[in-house]
Design a protein around this motif. Sequence first.
Motif, PDB file in Angstrom:
ATOM      1  N   UNK A 121       0.839  -1.199   0.000  1.00 41.96           N
ATOM      2  CA  UNK A 121       0.000   0.000   0.000  1.00 41.96           C
ATOM      3  C   UNK A 121       0.879   1.255   0.000  1.00 41.96           C
ATOM      4  N   UNK A 122       1.829   1.304   0.909  1.00 42.79           N
ATOM      5  CA  UNK A 122       2.717   2.452   0.984  1.00 42.79           C
ATOM      6  C   UNK A 122       3.590   2.594  -0.246  1.00 42.79           C
ATOM      7  N   UNK A 129      -0.216  10.530   1.262  1.00 42.55           N
ATOM      8  CA  UNK A 129      -0.204   9.859   2.567  1.00 42.55           C
ATOM      9  C   UNK A 129      -1.611   9.591   3.087  1.00 42.55           C
ATOM     10  N   UNK A 130      -2.507  10.546   2.927  1.00 39.72           N
ATOM     11  CA  UNK A 130      -3.869  10.350   3.412  1.00 39.72           C
ATOM     12  C   UNK A 130      -4.555   9.182   2.747  1.00 39.72           C
ATOM     13  N   UNK A 131      -4.414   9.088   1.435  1.00 43.06           N
ATOM     14  CA  UNK A 131      -5.023   7.985   0.696  1.00 43.06           C
ATOM     15  C   UNK A 131      -4.383   6.655   1.096  1.00 43.06           C
ATOM     16  N   UNK A 132      -3.064   6.645   1.217  1.00 45.98           N
ATOM     17  CA  UNK A 132      -2.360   5.420   1.590  1.00 45.98           C
ATOM     18  C   UNK A 132      -2.804   4.928   2.962  1.00 45.98           C
ATOM     19  N   UNK A 151      -5.416   0.357  12.846  1.00 50.88           N
ATOM     20  CA  UNK A 151      -4.530   1.476  13.162  1.00 50.88           C
ATOM     21  C   UNK A 151      -3.058   1.086  13.037  1.00 50.88           C
ATOM     22  N   UNK A 152      -2.729  -0.156  13.368  1.00 51.58           N
ATOM     23  CA  UNK A 152      -1.352  -0.624  13.193  1.00 51.58           C
ATOM     24  C   UNK A 152      -0.960  -0.576  11.719  1.00 51.58           C
ATOM     25  N   UNK A 153      -1.854  -1.016  10.850  1.00 50.32           N
ATOM     26  CA  UNK A 153      -1.576  -0.952   9.411  1.00 50.32           C
ATOM     27  C   UNK A 153      -1.456   0.489   8.940  1.00 50.32           C
ATOM     28  N   UNK A 158       1.971   4.724   7.011  1.00 43.33           N
ATOM     29  CA  UNK A 158       2.379   6.118   7.072  1.00 43.33           C
ATOM     30  C   UNK A 158       3.891   6.260   7.181  1.00 43.33           C
ATOM     31  N   UNK A 159       4.520   5.378   7.938  1.00 46.80           N
ATOM     32  CA  UNK A 159       5.977   5.413   8.071  1.00 46.80           C
ATOM     33  C   UNK A 159       6.656   5.091   6.743  1.00 46.80           C
ATOM     34  N   UNK A 160       6.142   4.087   6.037  1.00 51.08           N
ATOM     35  CA  UNK A 160       6.707   3.742   4.733  1.00 51.08           C
ATOM     36  C   UNK A 160       6.549   4.898   3.754  1.00 51.08           C
ATOM     37  N   UNK A 161       5.399   5.555   3.798  1.00 51.94           N
ATOM     38  CA  UNK A 161       5.163   6.707   2.930  1.00 51.94           C
ATOM     39  C   UNK A 161       6.184   7.809   3.209  1.00 51.94           C
TER      40      UNK A 161
END
Length: 348
Positions: A121-122, A129-132, A151-153, A158-161
């Motif tokens: 996904x990322x 980022x919002x969409x991801x 939330x974990x996902x 978000x970190x990968x993004x």
Amino acid sequence: MIPNDNFSLPPGVWTDDTSMTLCLARSLATFTPTSTSRVAKKGGFDEKHQLDMYTAWYRKGTLSAIGRCFDIGTTVRRALNIYSRDTARGGSIDDALQHIGAELNKQECAGNGSLMRVSPIGLAYWRDEGLARDYARRSSSITHPNALCQEACEVWTGAIVRIMQAATAQTGGYSKLDLVKFFAEFPYTNLELKQALTIPAGIPPPPRGKVDHEKWYWSHHPLLQLIAKTQTESVKKKAELSRTIPTPNALPSSGYALHSLAAALYCFLATESFEHGAIMAVNLGDDADTVGAIYAGLAACWYARDDGEQVDEVFWTNRVKAWKSKLVKRELVEEVADELAEFAANRT
């Protein structure tokens, strides 16, 4: 990279973590939405298509290293059985998702089965980022609707993004401390994630100076505190820092999504190369393959972002190259990776 006695497998065979990651990646890259035009745009996010891909792996061994599904999480199995049942009865995807949510949105279903596969996904949607983050939550909910799993996902994606954005900007200014701050400042709604990944309440704000700012995080962030404590003890014992592993009580590595995320992030922050972090992750024990998979999805983005000479020191080390050469069905993994890369590139 050694024989797996649990499933009687030879070295180099990847497990359900990678199979489901490949399923998600291929779905994102190849899904073709219904269109009235002659040429429908290829690729995109679709829950039904993802469930179809996972079901093909589960029932037929599609995208398995050995041509069959030899390991599957309990919650994933239940979700796919619900989907197959509803589909056989003529139900819609909305009906299936509603039933999955009703039956599996429980604390005992808060496993790591959606977190372990979420990295595509990322990689595909890093420009938004919002969409991801939204897609990460939705990708979890089709098998793991529990709020903690979603939330974990979201935070992991978000970190990968953030890493992908820093890599493509080529500014070189994004540090591991910046990533710690991302996790620490994330607006969690789940109390367990918040307690594990943020600064405790009541701590005075961080000082402005760069050195003091970093010391403040090392003094107050739970994972950085554990790294400092473990490394201090390893020095006393004259142990190799990159291989020092906390006790299971200090850093659980079970199949619980929270444990797997914290363990994977610990391994990333406690080491300075992809190889050392991977070795640490898979030697934590318990759900080792999944902690390794979660770690690798983020760490590979981090260490491979340097396209200079240093990449051979931090990512493509001799041992990592040897792992790649021994990987079963490597060409299949590379094929799906290329599909995802093409889809991501075409989204510009």
